[in-house]
Design a protein around this motif. Structure first.
Motif, PDB file in Angstrom:
ATOM      1  N   THR A 149       0.835  -1.131   0.020  1.00 18.15           N
ATOM      2  CA  THR A 149      -0.140   0.010   0.028  1.00 18.15           C
ATOM      3  C   THR A 149       0.836   1.332   0.017  1.00 18.15           C
ATOM      4  OG1 THR A 149      -0.050   0.113   2.371  1.00 18.15           O
ATOM      5  CG2 THR A 149      -1.936  -1.149   1.189  1.00 18.15           C
ATOM      6  N   GLY A 150       2.147   1.026   0.306  1.00 17.41           N
ATOM      7  CA  GLY A 150       3.075   2.374   0.438  1.00 17.41           C
ATOM      8  C   GLY A 150       2.900   3.337   1.758  1.00 17.41           C
ATOM      9  N   ASP A 151       2.042   2.647   2.619  1.00 18.58           N
ATOM     10  CA  ASP A 151       1.782   3.395   3.979  1.00 18.58           C
ATOM     11  C   ASP A 151       1.365   2.363   5.045  1.00 18.58           C
ATOM     12  OD1 ASP A 151      -1.013   3.196   4.032  1.00 18.58           O
ATOM     13  OD2 ASP A 151      -1.055   4.762   2.502  1.00 18.58           O
ATOM     14  N   THR A 152       1.067   2.885   6.211  1.00 17.20           N
ATOM     15  CA  THR A 152       0.791   1.710   7.299  1.00 17.20           C
ATOM     16  C   THR A 152      -0.777   1.921   7.659  1.00 17.20           C
ATOM     17  OG1 THR A 152       1.054   3.266   9.003  1.00 17.20           O
ATOM     18  CG2 THR A 152       2.867   2.074   8.268  1.00 17.20           C
ATOM     19  N   ILE A 153      -1.505   2.849   6.852  1.00 20.95           N
ATOM     20  CA  ILE A 153      -2.988   3.094   7.222  1.00 20.95           C
ATOM     21  C   ILE A 153      -3.895   2.299   6.321  1.00 20.95           C
ATOM     22  CG2 ILE A 153      -2.437   4.997   8.581  1.00 20.95           C
ATOM     23  CD1 ILE A 153      -3.396   6.916   6.514  1.00 20.95           C
ATOM     24  N   SER A 154      -3.402   1.922   5.009  1.00 18.20           N
ATOM     25  CA  SER A 154      -4.659   1.771   4.156  1.00 18.20           C
ATOM     26  C   SER A 154      -4.558   0.199   3.885  1.00 18.20           C
ATOM     27  CB  SER A 154      -3.874   1.940   2.641  1.00 18.20           C
ATOM     28  OG  SER A 154      -3.749   3.527   2.413  1.00 18.20           O
ATOM     29  N   PRO A 155      -5.878  -0.198   4.077  1.00 15.51           N
ATOM     30  CA  PRO A 155      -6.114  -1.686   4.048  1.00 15.51           C
ATOM     31  C   PRO A 155      -5.587  -2.388   2.309  1.00 15.51           C
ATOM     32  CG  PRO A 155      -8.155  -0.609   3.463  1.00 15.51           C
ATOM     33  CD  PRO A 155      -7.123   0.317   4.103  1.00 15.51           C
ATOM     34  N   VAL A 156      -5.380  -3.731   2.403  1.00  8.86           N
ATOM     35  CA  VAL A 156      -4.795  -4.080   1.106  1.00  8.86           C
ATOM     36  C   VAL A 156      -5.900  -4.480   0.327  1.00  8.86           C
ATOM     37  CG1 VAL A 156      -3.465  -6.098   0.347  1.00  8.86           C
ATOM     38  CG2 VAL A 156      -2.573  -4.997   2.154  1.00  8.86           C
ATOM     39  N   HIS A 157      -6.056  -4.150  -0.762  1.00  7.84           N
ATOM     40  CA  HIS A 157      -6.965  -4.565  -1.886  1.00  7.84           C
ATOM     41  C   HIS A 157      -6.268  -5.128  -2.949  1.00  7.84           C
ATOM     42  CE1 HIS A 157      -9.962  -2.335   0.295  1.00  7.84           C
ATOM     43  NE2 HIS A 157      -9.072  -1.480   0.071  1.00  7.84           N
ATOM     44  N   ILE A 158      -6.700  -6.674  -2.975  1.00  3.33           N
ATOM     45  CA  ILE A 158      -6.043  -7.429  -4.093  1.00  3.33           C
ATOM     46  C   ILE A 158      -6.578  -7.089  -5.378  1.00  3.33           C
ATOM     47  CG2 ILE A 158      -5.856  -9.737  -5.050  1.00  3.33           C
ATOM     48  CD1 ILE A 158      -5.291 -10.648  -2.427  1.00  3.33           C
ATOM     49  N   PRO A 159      -5.585  -6.772  -6.421  1.00  6.00           N
ATOM     50  CA  PRO A 159      -6.173  -6.311  -7.720  1.00  6.00           C
ATOM     51  C   PRO A 159      -6.496  -7.407  -8.780  1.00  6.00           C
ATOM     52  CG  PRO A 159      -3.777  -6.246  -7.760  1.00  6.00           C
ATOM     53  CD  PRO A 159      -4.059  -6.323  -6.336  1.00  6.00           C
ATOM     54  N   TYR A 160      -6.312  -8.611  -8.456  1.00  6.59           N
ATOM     55  CA  TYR A 160      -6.593  -9.837  -9.327  1.00  6.59           C
ATOM     56  C   TYR A 160      -7.998 -10.064  -9.218  1.00  6.59           C
ATOM     57  CZ  TYR A 160      -1.711 -10.255  -8.071  1.00  6.59           C
ATOM     58  OH  TYR A 160      -0.377 -10.233  -7.743  1.00  6.59           O
ATOM     59  N   THR A 161      -8.426 -10.744 -10.622  1.00  6.48           N
ATOM     60  CA  THR A 161      -9.805 -11.327 -10.607  1.00  6.48           C
ATOM     61  C   THR A 161      -9.751 -12.587  -9.874  1.00  6.48           C
ATOM     62  OG1 THR A 161      -9.274 -12.535 -12.638  1.00  6.48           O
ATOM     63  CG2 THR A 161     -10.146 -10.273 -13.052  1.00  6.48           C
ATOM     64  N   LYS A 162     -10.924 -13.152  -9.615  1.00  5.65           N
ATOM     65  CA  LYS A 162     -10.826 -14.688  -8.740  1.00  5.65           C
ATOM     66  C   LYS A 162     -10.157 -15.576  -9.712  1.00  5.65           C
ATOM     67  CE  LYS A 162     -15.482 -14.607  -7.921  1.00  5.65           C
ATOM     68  NZ  LYS A 162     -15.847 -13.487  -7.955  1.00  5.65           N
ATOM     69  N   LYS A 163     -10.379 -15.771 -11.065  1.00  3.85           N
ATOM     70  CA  LYS A 163      -9.817 -16.609 -11.891  1.00  3.85           C
ATOM     71  C   LYS A 163      -8.373 -16.362 -11.727  1.00  3.85           C
ATOM     72  CE  LYS A 163      -9.806 -18.397 -16.688  1.00  3.85           C
ATOM     73  NZ  LYS A 163     -10.330 -18.071 -17.946  1.00  3.85           N
ATOM     74  N   GLU A 164      -7.797 -15.243 -11.788  1.00  4.70           N
ATOM     75  CA  GLU A 164      -6.323 -14.951 -11.588  1.00  4.70           C
ATOM     76  C   GLU A 164      -5.751 -15.548 -10.403  1.00  4.70           C
ATOM     77  OE1 GLU A 164      -5.792 -10.936 -14.417  1.00  4.70           O
ATOM     78  OE2 GLU A 164      -6.297 -10.691 -12.268  1.00  4.70           O
ATOM     79  N   ILE A 165      -6.504 -15.264  -9.152  1.00  4.08           N
ATOM     80  CA  ILE A 165      -6.099 -15.701  -8.131  1.00  4.08           C
ATOM     81  C   ILE A 165      -6.026 -17.268  -8.054  1.00  4.08           C
ATOM     82  CG2 ILE A 165      -6.917 -16.238  -5.772  1.00  4.08           C
ATOM     83  CD1 ILE A 165      -7.981 -13.382  -5.512  1.00  4.08           C
TER      84      ILE A 165
END
Length: 360
Positions: A149-165
């Motif tokens: 995220t580049g900081d300590t306050i932002s939650p992680v959001h995975i950019p992949y689609t389910k198929k990519e995961i």
């Protein structure tokens, strides 16, 4: 089907139960000839057969069978009332066939050697070891959250689609198998269940269909959790039935991945189990450690909490109770609590790895 044939199949049910219990009392036999023998070929064949289908074929089968059962009862309710023993025999026939198919296609894995035997580790640990390991997991989780995220306050959001995961899950297993060849996995059959919303109401993140060997993932689960959930369900496909074992396998595979999102998912998931365990054993140090967790990590925990809270319902404890009974019947004495067994496995695996490094 003739009544005589039905009677034979129904009588076979208690015989099968006794036979499975007898064979299950020899876990090394199951390990050698079923889990590392027959099951390897059965599971591979089923994944080749159904893995290419873009939707859950097993869920479709369950739907059709449910409709047929309701239709049968509706069309024959008068006969059922007059001759209830015939219905009882039909139910016994169905149970007998399902019991046989379940254990041949996957279920005998409940009776194999435990993963502690496979990896040569223990499950017991001290509170001090739990505290030390939890601090390590916090450091790793914080590190990858900040990296992504580049900081300590932002939650992680995975950019992949389910198929990519799902594809990346396959890649993670290939990478893991370089170190642990026994966990080699091929012919991907990992899908989002068409019953993801009902699964959520029941409180489940996924399941393995033992009849088609399709790994089913709850597709509405917060995406940052999907990598470890996917790795967990594939752990069932490679032949491990114990929930604590597949939680552990999911952690190992995801944390060993080359992908930072998978690593974050693994450490975040592990952190949840460690904190829960520590809360009940040493609340003071639990509070000390929680204070060191990045706000972004806590936001992901809040996201997960809010997700499950939205689907809370009075029936969930009943579903959990049924699953708890199912696990106990199938050689998991701790029942649904076996999920928490992952903490001891993770702690002792790290001790083993650190011991190996110190000997180099």
């Amino acid at each position: 089907m003739r009544q005589k044939t039905k009677t034979i199949i129904a009588i076979a049910l208690p015989i099968q139960v006794i036979l499975v219990q007898w064979i299950g009392s020899y876990p090394q036999l199951v390990e050698d000839y079923y889990s590392n023998g027959l099951y390897v070929y059965i599971s591979r064949f089923l994944r080749i057969l159904f893995g290419w289908i873009p939707f859950s074929f097993g869920d479709i089968i369950y739907t059709i069978l449910t409709i047929l059962a309701i239709r049968f009862i509706y069309k024959n309710w008068r006969t059922i009332i007059k001759k209830p023993l015939l219905l009882l025999k039909d139910i016994m026939v169905v149970f007998s066939i399902v019991f046989f198919a379940f254990h041949i296609l996957w279920g005998m894995n409940y009776h194999r050697q435990p993963i502690t035997w496979k990896l040569g580790i223990e499950r017991e640990y001290t509170i001090e070891e739990l505290v030390s390991f939890t601090r390590f997991i916090v450091a790793q989780t914080n590190q990858y959250q900040e990296e992504l995220t580049g900081d300590t306050i932002s939650p992680v959001h995975i950019p992949y689609t389910k198929k990519e995961i799902f594809v990346k899950t396959n890649e993670a297993y290939r990478h893991f198998a370089k170190q642990y060849p026994d966990f080699t996995y091929d012919h991907l059959s990992l899908k989002s269940s068409i019953y993801s919303v009902p699964l959520t109401f029941m409180g489940y993140g996924g399941y393995l269909n033992p009849f088609t060997n399709e790994a089913q993932v709850n597709g509405v689960t917060p995406k940052f959790r999907l990598p470890t959930v996917s790795c967990h369900e594939v752990g069932h496909q490679v032949g491990y039935s114990a929930e604590g074992a597949t939680n552990f396998i999911g952690f190992l595979v995801a944390s060993d991945s080359d992908d930072s999102y998978f690593k974050y998912s693994a450490y975040n998931h592990a952190l949840g189990y460690c904190l829960t365990d520590l809360f009940y054993k040493d609340e003071e140090r639990y509070n000390e450690i929680v204070a060191t967790i990045n706000m972004g990590v806590k936001e992901n925990f809040n996201e997960l909490r809010d997700f499950w809270k939205k689907y809370e319902n009075p029936m969930e404890p009943l579903f959990k109770s049924v699953f708890n009974t199912f696990l106990k019947v199938n050689n998991q004495k701790e029942g649904i609590k076996s999920y928490n067994g992952v903490v001891g496995l993770m702690i002792n695996h790290r001790k083993q790895q650190m011991g190996h490094l110190s000997n180099l």
